[in-house]
Design an enzyme around this catalytic site. Structure first.
Site, short mmCIF file in Angstrom:
data_model
loop_
_atom_site.label_atom_id
_atom_site.label_comp_id
_atom_site.label_asym_id
_atom_site.label_seq_id
_atom_site.Cartn_x
_atom_site.Cartn_y
_atom_site.Cartn_z
N ARG A 27 -1.32 -9.41 13.22
CA ARG A 27 -1.34 -7.97 12.15
C ARG A 27 -2.42 -9.10 11.56
O ARG A 27 -3.12 -7.76 10.96
CB ARG A 27 0.16 -8.00 11.76
N ARG A 68 11.51 -6.81 4.70
CA ARG A 68 11.18 -4.76 4.83
C ARG A 68 11.93 -4.51 7.06
O ARG A 68 12.47 -3.89 6.63
CB ARG A 68 10.16 -5.07 5.27
N ARG A 108 11.76 -1.90 11.76
CA ARG A 108 10.93 -2.30 12.42
C ARG A 108 10.22 -3.65 13.46
O ARG A 108 10.02 -4.39 12.59
CB ARG A 108 9.65 -1.58 10.99
N ARG A 150 -9.46 0.81 9.52
CA ARG A 150 -9.13 -0.65 9.44
C ARG A 150 -9.98 -1.58 10.39
O ARG A 150 -10.01 -2.07 11.02
CB ARG A 150 -7.95 -0.89 10.42
N LYS A 166 0.58 -1.40 -0.03
CA LYS A 166 0.03 0.21 0.08
C LYS A 166 1.05 1.09 -0.01
O LYS A 166 0.87 2.28 -0.56
CB LYS A 166 -0.99 -0.16 0.98
#
Ligand code: AMP
Length: 192
Positions: A146, A128, A134, A89, A14
């Protein structure tokens, strides 16, 4: 005015695609995850609160997220339109977003979902996390949480936007440029 929602599971691309869409259609890109991460980096009250949820891979509570999103939109009074990335969300967020936009004589034009299998997403997120540091991308149980949050709380939005005839799904696997082309085609062919 074009107001788009980029929709999809964590790691579906996204944020990457929002940047291309922003350039092409001259829109303001609002990523709620990025705004939270900015607040965490500045150690604001909002950042401290958001971090306690994000570190576990839980959604930040609706009241906090909605207030923050509305404040972001208010910053761009002369925008030609918005890309919402990572928002809404939950059904509550989606309903309040509709009311909020309505009060500003705006509305969601379309929701574009990037479809990618969870197995592939786990690999993407772990990679990532290695590059970015992160925390929520580095731990498989947080990633799974998640996905669970998405499946339980976010997936119902698919029918929410289908009922409004605003839901478009595209294949989110392949070269980044090819995926952008699919998104542009979807926008150009369906925007009213
Ligand atoms: P993202 O960068 O979009 O993957 O978001 C990272 C994290 O920020 C999520 O796992 C949530 O903890 C939080 N977050 C971002 N957007 C929202 C939202 N719309 N509602 C609740 N929590 C959010």
């Amino acid at each position: 005015m074009i107001n788009l929602i980029l929709f999809g599971k964590p790691g579906s691309g996204k944020g990457t695609q929002a940047e291309f869409v922003k350039q092409k259609y001259d829109l303001v890109h609002i990523s709620t995850g990025d705004v939270f991460r900015y607040n965490i980096s500045k150690n604001t009250d909002l950042g401290v609160l958001a971090k306690s949820y994000m570190d576990k891979g839980d959604l930040v509570p609706d009241e906090v997220t909605i207030k923050m999103l509305e404040a972001e939109v208010e910053k761009f009074n002369d925008a030609k339109g918005f890309i919402f990335d990572g928002f809404p969300r939950t059904t509550t967020q989606a309903k309040i977003l509709d009311d909020f936009l309505d009060s500003k004589r705006m509305s969601i034009s379309m929701t574009i979902a990037l479809e990618v299998d969870e197995g592939l997403l786990i690999d993407r997120l772990i990679n990532r996390g290695r590059d970015s540091g992160r925390a929520d991308d580095q731990d498989r149980s947080k990633i799974q949480n998640r996905f669970d949050e998405y499946n339980n709380k976010t997936a119902p939005l698919i029918s929410f936007y289908k009922n409004q005839n605003k839901f478009y799904e595209i294949d989110g696997v392949g070269e980044i440029n090819d995926i952008s082309s699919r998104i542009f085609e979807t926008i150009d062919n369906n925007i009213k």
